[in-house]
Design an enzyme around this catalytic site. Structure first.
Site, PDB file in Angstrom:
ATOM      1  CD  GLU A  30      55.069 127.058  62.594  1.00  0.00           C
ATOM      2  OE1 GLU A  30      54.927 125.865  62.227  1.00  0.00           O
ATOM      3  OE2 GLU A  30      55.965 127.416  63.380  1.00  0.00           O
ATOM      4  CG  ASN A 125      54.424 126.896  68.665  1.00  0.00           C
ATOM      5  OD1 ASN A 125      54.112 127.868  67.970  1.00  0.00           O
ATOM      6  ND2 ASN A 125      55.628 126.343  68.624  1.00  0.00           N
ATOM      7  CG  ASN A 178      58.467 125.013  67.444  1.00  0.00           C
ATOM      8  OD1 ASN A 178      57.687 124.696  66.557  1.00  0.00           O
ATOM      9  ND2 ASN A 178      58.926 126.247  67.560  1.00  0.00           N
ATOM     10  CG  ASP A 231      59.746 127.093  64.103  1.00  0.00           C
ATOM     11  OD1 ASP A 231      58.834 126.383  64.536  1.00  0.00           O
ATOM     12  OD2 ASP A 231      59.608 128.310  63.883  1.00  0.00           O
TER      13      ASP A 231
END
Length: 326
Positions: A30, A125, A178, A231
């Site tokens: 990520e 996140n 996100n 995302d």
């Protein structure tokens, strides 16, 4: 390894791009960040609490593990401070010294600030630094089974220096805060709350860092052929947005001004988590991916799930990604 796919365009003949895994797979890669000065790609392995650094020059990956953390979401270099980074892990922001020779004995982690004090299940996140070096970070509420509770997260702006560092809640009641980025003139902030499957825009004041006038600019419900949830996200040099579809086996490109889908790139893995432009001329699109939700059969069928991929021959370039000034 080399893969070739057709990039679907809505108004032009499809053309070929190349898609290549450039790293070994991890569980859940990520938060990619391309550092122009060092020609390195930084990303995280979220639930293993690990930071990763991939060198374009030697194609090798170094890693640094954060002890006693359930998750890590973001790593961003600090401007004009070699080997220093801002790291968002669990609900905390840290100043990390991570020497380029990868000597963990010399690495130092300094706590800076904690958010969501009353929400112990929350975690950072995704996030980016804006043009003034302020840090924008989103949170979510993570259940024990790694599912996400609705409307437990927020979007924070973190700014200041030393003891004056402060976190300002800019948006609340988000489920999965996100991907985010700005238009080229820094008059708009784009943001994704993944669970809504919508991309929104705010009017953005570059000097003050304030946002207002939230507006939906793209709703995946209007595109039933698109699967998964939006995302991570990045903007290219023309201001178009590239978005990873988690569970959708694709990257999409949209025009945020006209609210239209421009292109779709089919990916060889199901769970794409985020994107950023990079490489020597900023013409590669780096894509982080995940194998977290795959069973053994699915992993054997898609062994590169969890790798970072590079997509080339897109015909577009990225723009400067800002470092943090904290």
């Amino acid at each position: 390894m080399f893969a070739c796919t057709k990039l679907k365009q809505l108004s032009a003949k499809a053309r070929s791009v190349s898609i290549n895994p450039i790293t070994d797979p991890v569980q859940h890669s990520e938060g990619p960040f391309w550092h122009t000065n060092t020609q390195e790609l930084y990303f995280v392995d979220t639930f293993n609490g690990t930071l990763c650094r991939w060198s374009y020059k030697d194609k090798k990956t170094q890693s640094y593990h954060l002890e006693n953390h359930d998750s890590v979401g973001v790593i961003i270099p600090i401007k004009d401070k070699k080997d220093y980074f801002l790291v968002a892990a669990d609900r905390n922001v840290y100043n990390l010294y991570w020497p380029s020779d990868d000597n963990e004995n010399e690495a130092k982690l300094e706590h800076l600030i904690t958010v969501d004090e009353s929400k112990p299940k929350n975690q950072f996140n995704d996030g980016k630094a804006d043009s003034k070096g302020r840090l924008w970070l989103g949170t979510l509420t993570r259940n024990g089974d790694l599912s996400v509770a609705p409307e437990g997260g927020s979007l924070y702006k973190i700014s200041g220096f030393g003891d004056s560092l402060m976190a300002e809640e800019m948006e609340r009641s988000l489920s999965i805060s996100n991907g985010l980025d700005w238009c080229p003139e820094y008059k708009k902030l784009y943001h994704i709350d993944s669970q809504t499957r919508k991309i929104v825009a705010y009017d953005f004041d570059e000097q003050s860092g304030q946002i207002q006038n939230k507006k939906i600019i793209f709703d995946m419900a209007d595109h039933p052929n698109l699967e998964g949830i939006p995302d991570g996200m990045t903007a290219d040099g023309s201001g178009n947005l590239w978005i990873a579809l988690f569970g959708g086996s694709a990257i999409i490109k949209i025009d945020p001004n006209k609210s239209i889908l421009l292109e779709t790139i089919e990916m060889p893995v199901k769970y794409c988590t985020s994107v950023c432009f990079g490489g020597p001329d900023s013409a590669n699109l780096f894509v982080t991916t995940s194998r977290l939700k795959l069973n053994e059969k699915e992993v054997s069928e898609t062994p590169n799930a969890g790798s970072v991929f590079a997509i080339s021959y897109l015909g577009v370039k990225g723009r400067i990604v800002h470092e943090a000034i904290i």
